[in-house]
Write a protein that holds these residues in place. Structure first.
Motif, PDB file in Angstrom:
ATOM      1  N   TYR A 119      31.297  33.361  34.778  1.00 36.44           N
ATOM      2  CA  TYR A 119      30.943  33.436  36.195  1.00 36.44           C
ATOM      3  C   TYR A 119      32.194  33.292  37.069  1.00 36.44           C
ATOM      4  CZ  TYR A 119      28.604  32.929  40.620  1.00 36.44           C
ATOM      5  OH  TYR A 119      28.204  33.133  41.912  1.00 36.44           O
ATOM      6  N   THR A 120      33.071  32.379  36.703  1.00 30.18           N
ATOM      7  CA  THR A 120      34.324  32.200  37.446  1.00 30.18           C
ATOM      8  C   THR A 120      35.160  33.472  37.384  1.00 30.18           C
ATOM      9  OG1 THR A 120      34.283  29.833  36.956  1.00 30.18           O
ATOM     10  CG2 THR A 120      36.394  30.759  37.654  1.00 30.18           C
ATOM     11  N   PHE A 121      35.178  34.119  36.228  1.00 30.38           N
ATOM     12  CA  PHE A 121      35.900  35.377  36.063  1.00 30.38           C
ATOM     13  C   PHE A 121      35.355  36.436  37.025  1.00 30.38           C
ATOM     14  CE2 PHE A 121      35.939  39.580  33.936  1.00 30.38           C
ATOM     15  CZ  PHE A 121      37.312  39.795  33.905  1.00 30.38           C
ATOM     16  N   PHE A 122      34.032  36.638  36.996  1.00 31.10           N
ATOM     17  CA  PHE A 122      33.429  37.619  37.897  1.00 31.10           C
ATOM     18  C   PHE A 122      33.633  37.231  39.360  1.00 31.10           C
ATOM     19  CE2 PHE A 122      30.820  39.152  34.275  1.00 31.10           C
ATOM     20  CZ  PHE A 122      31.061  40.511  34.422  1.00 31.10           C
ATOM     21  N   ALA A 123      33.480  35.952  39.680  1.00 33.61           N
ATOM     22  CA  ALA A 123      33.644  35.500  41.064  1.00 33.61           C
ATOM     23  C   ALA A 123      35.046  35.794  41.572  1.00 33.61           C
ATOM     24  CB  ALA A 123      33.327  34.010  41.174  1.00 33.61           C
ATOM     25  N   THR A 124      36.039  35.605  40.723  1.00 29.38           N
ATOM     26  CA  THR A 124      37.423  35.886  41.108  1.00 29.38           C
ATOM     27  C   THR A 124      37.598  37.364  41.444  1.00 29.38           C
ATOM     28  OG1 THR A 124      38.206  34.083  39.700  1.00 29.38           O
ATOM     29  CG2 THR A 124      39.829  35.745  40.339  1.00 29.38           C
ATOM     30  N   ILE A 125      37.032  38.223  40.627  1.00 29.05           N
ATOM     31  CA  ILE A 125      37.109  39.666  40.880  1.00 29.05           C
ATOM     32  C   ILE A 125      36.342  40.027  42.150  1.00 29.05           C
ATOM     33  CG2 ILE A 125      36.394  41.935  39.998  1.00 29.05           C
ATOM     34  CD1 ILE A 125      37.033  40.788  37.175  1.00 29.05           C
ATOM     35  N   GLU A 126      35.159  39.452  42.322  1.00 23.37           N
ATOM     36  CA  GLU A 126      34.345  39.734  43.512  1.00 23.37           C
ATOM     37  C   GLU A 126      35.053  39.287  44.783  1.00 23.37           C
ATOM     38  OE1 GLU A 126      30.357  38.991  40.820  1.00 23.37           O
ATOM     39  OE2 GLU A 126      30.777  37.628  42.471  1.00 23.37           O
ATOM     40  N   ILE A 127      35.654  38.108  44.757  1.00 22.37           N
ATOM     41  CA  ILE A 127      36.377  37.605  45.926  1.00 22.37           C
ATOM     42  C   ILE A 127      37.577  38.492  46.225  1.00 22.37           C
ATOM     43  CG2 ILE A 127      37.839  35.696  46.744  1.00 22.37           C
ATOM     44  CD1 ILE A 127      35.801  33.797  45.290  1.00 22.37           C
ATOM     45  N   ALA A 128      38.319  38.872  45.197  1.00 20.98           N
ATOM     46  CA  ALA A 128      39.470  39.760  45.405  1.00 20.98           C
ATOM     47  C   ALA A 128      39.018  41.090  46.011  1.00 20.98           C
ATOM     48  CB  ALA A 128      40.203  39.986  44.085  1.00 20.98           C
ATOM     49  N   CYS A 129      37.912  41.618  45.520  1.00 16.37           N
ATOM     50  CA  CYS A 129      37.409  42.899  46.013  1.00 16.37           C
ATOM     51  C   CYS A 129      36.966  42.804  47.477  1.00 16.37           C
ATOM     52  CB  CYS A 129      36.251  43.381  45.145  1.00 16.37           C
ATOM     53  SG  CYS A 129      35.579  44.980  45.656  1.00 16.37           S
ATOM     54  N   THR A 130      36.197  41.772  47.810  1.00 15.03           N
ATOM     55  CA  THR A 130      35.717  41.666  49.193  1.00 15.03           C
ATOM     56  C   THR A 130      36.850  41.318  50.153  1.00 15.03           C
ATOM     57  OG1 THR A 130      34.905  39.427  48.721  1.00 15.03           O
ATOM     58  CG2 THR A 130      33.290  41.233  48.649  1.00 15.03           C
ATOM     59  N   LEU A 131      37.847  40.572  49.682  1.00 17.05           N
ATOM     60  CA  LEU A 131      39.026  40.335  50.523  1.00 17.05           C
ATOM     61  C   LEU A 131      39.802  41.630  50.738  1.00 17.05           C
ATOM     62  CD1 LEU A 131      40.383  36.877  49.283  1.00 17.05           C
ATOM     63  CD2 LEU A 131      39.333  37.412  51.513  1.00 17.05           C
ATOM     64  N   LEU A 132      39.859  42.472  49.716  1.00 16.37           N
ATOM     65  CA  LEU A 132      40.504  43.781  49.863  1.00 16.37           C
ATOM     66  C   LEU A 132      39.751  44.636  50.875  1.00 16.37           C
ATOM     67  CD1 LEU A 132      42.628  45.869  49.054  1.00 16.37           C
ATOM     68  CD2 LEU A 132      41.178  46.480  47.102  1.00 16.37           C
ATOM     69  N   ILE A 133      38.428  44.587  50.836  1.00 15.65           N
ATOM     70  CA  ILE A 133      37.625  45.314  51.826  1.00 15.65           C
ATOM     71  C   ILE A 133      37.973  44.836  53.232  1.00 15.65           C
ATOM     72  CG2 ILE A 133      35.266  45.592  52.741  1.00 15.65           C
ATOM     73  CD1 ILE A 133      34.337  45.603  49.745  1.00 15.65           C
ATOM     74  N   VAL A 134      38.008  43.520  53.418  1.00 11.03           N
ATOM     75  CA  VAL A 134      38.326  42.963  54.736  1.00 11.03           C
ATOM     76  C   VAL A 134      39.724  43.403  55.168  1.00 11.03           C
ATOM     77  CG1 VAL A 134      38.767  40.822  56.013  1.00 11.03           C
ATOM     78  CG2 VAL A 134      36.777  40.984  54.497  1.00 11.03           C
ATOM     79  N   TRP A 135      40.689  43.276  54.288  1.00 12.50           N
ATOM     80  CA  TRP A 135      42.073  43.637  54.620  1.00 12.50           C
ATOM     81  C   TRP A 135      42.183  45.126  54.932  1.00 12.50           C
ATOM     82  CZ3 TRP A 135      45.525  46.930  52.098  1.00 12.50           C
ATOM     83  CH2 TRP A 135      46.835  46.890  52.579  1.00 12.50           C
ATOM     84  N   TYR A 136      41.558  45.951  54.099  1.00 13.45           N
ATOM     85  CA  TYR A 136      41.634  47.405  54.269  1.00 13.45           C
ATOM     86  C   TYR A 136      40.983  47.826  55.592  1.00 13.45           C
ATOM     87  CZ  TYR A 136      42.111  52.151  52.410  1.00 13.45           C
ATOM     88  OH  TYR A 136      42.479  53.453  52.194  1.00 13.45           O
TER      89      TYR A 136
END
Length: 144
Positions: free
Chosen positions: A112-129
């Motif tokens: 779960y921590t693994f997936f959460a890390t990827i999900e957080i990175a992805c949504t932060l990328l969305i925000v940044w982009y």
């Protein structure tokens, strides 16, 4: 609007939509793996997971949260610049916060921590982009 500006706008929309699809696949697979985890499954059967009671209200809130990711796949492609940019920033921040906070409910499993890390990175990328998205209508001609 020039052809290059139109192409940039469409490309940005496609990338944002694709990032939402990527985030959703991660959300879904993390949930599927949770259903295969005997400890989590046992909690689900009791109606309390990580100390949170799975009430109808909680489940509705979770459904609304997931629906925002689903609808962002479409909205990222169809909304005009300003609404699109802000919808992605707001939805991205909400999803980043939700996944981050979920790490503090009980003791998350390694998967779960693994997936959460990827999900957080992805949504932060969305925000940044989305944040860095410049309105193609106001780009000076010499910057194209």
């Amino acid at each position: 609007m020039t052809k290059q500006e139109t192409t940039e706008m469409v490309d940005r929309k496609v990338i944002l939509s694709t990032l939402w699809i990527f985030a959703m696949f991660n959300y879904i697979y993390a949930d599927i793996l949770s259903l295969m985890d005997p400890a989590v499954l046992k909690e689900i059967m009791t109606g309390t997971v990580g100390g949170l009671e799975m009430t109808q209200g909680f489940m509705l809130g979770a459904a609304i949260l997931m629906e925002t990711a689903i609808v962002m796949v479409v909205l990222s492609r169809v909304l005009k610049y300003r609404a699109n940019r802000w919808a992605n920033i707001i939805a991205g921040v909400i999803h980043t916060a939700a996944v981050f906070l979920s790490l503090f409910v009980g003791t998350p499993a390694m998967y779960y921590t693994f997936f959460a890390t990827i999900e957080i990175a992805c949504t932060l990328l969305i925000v940044w982009y989305a944040w860095k998205w410049i309105d193609p209508e106001v780009i000076p001609d010499n910057k194209i």
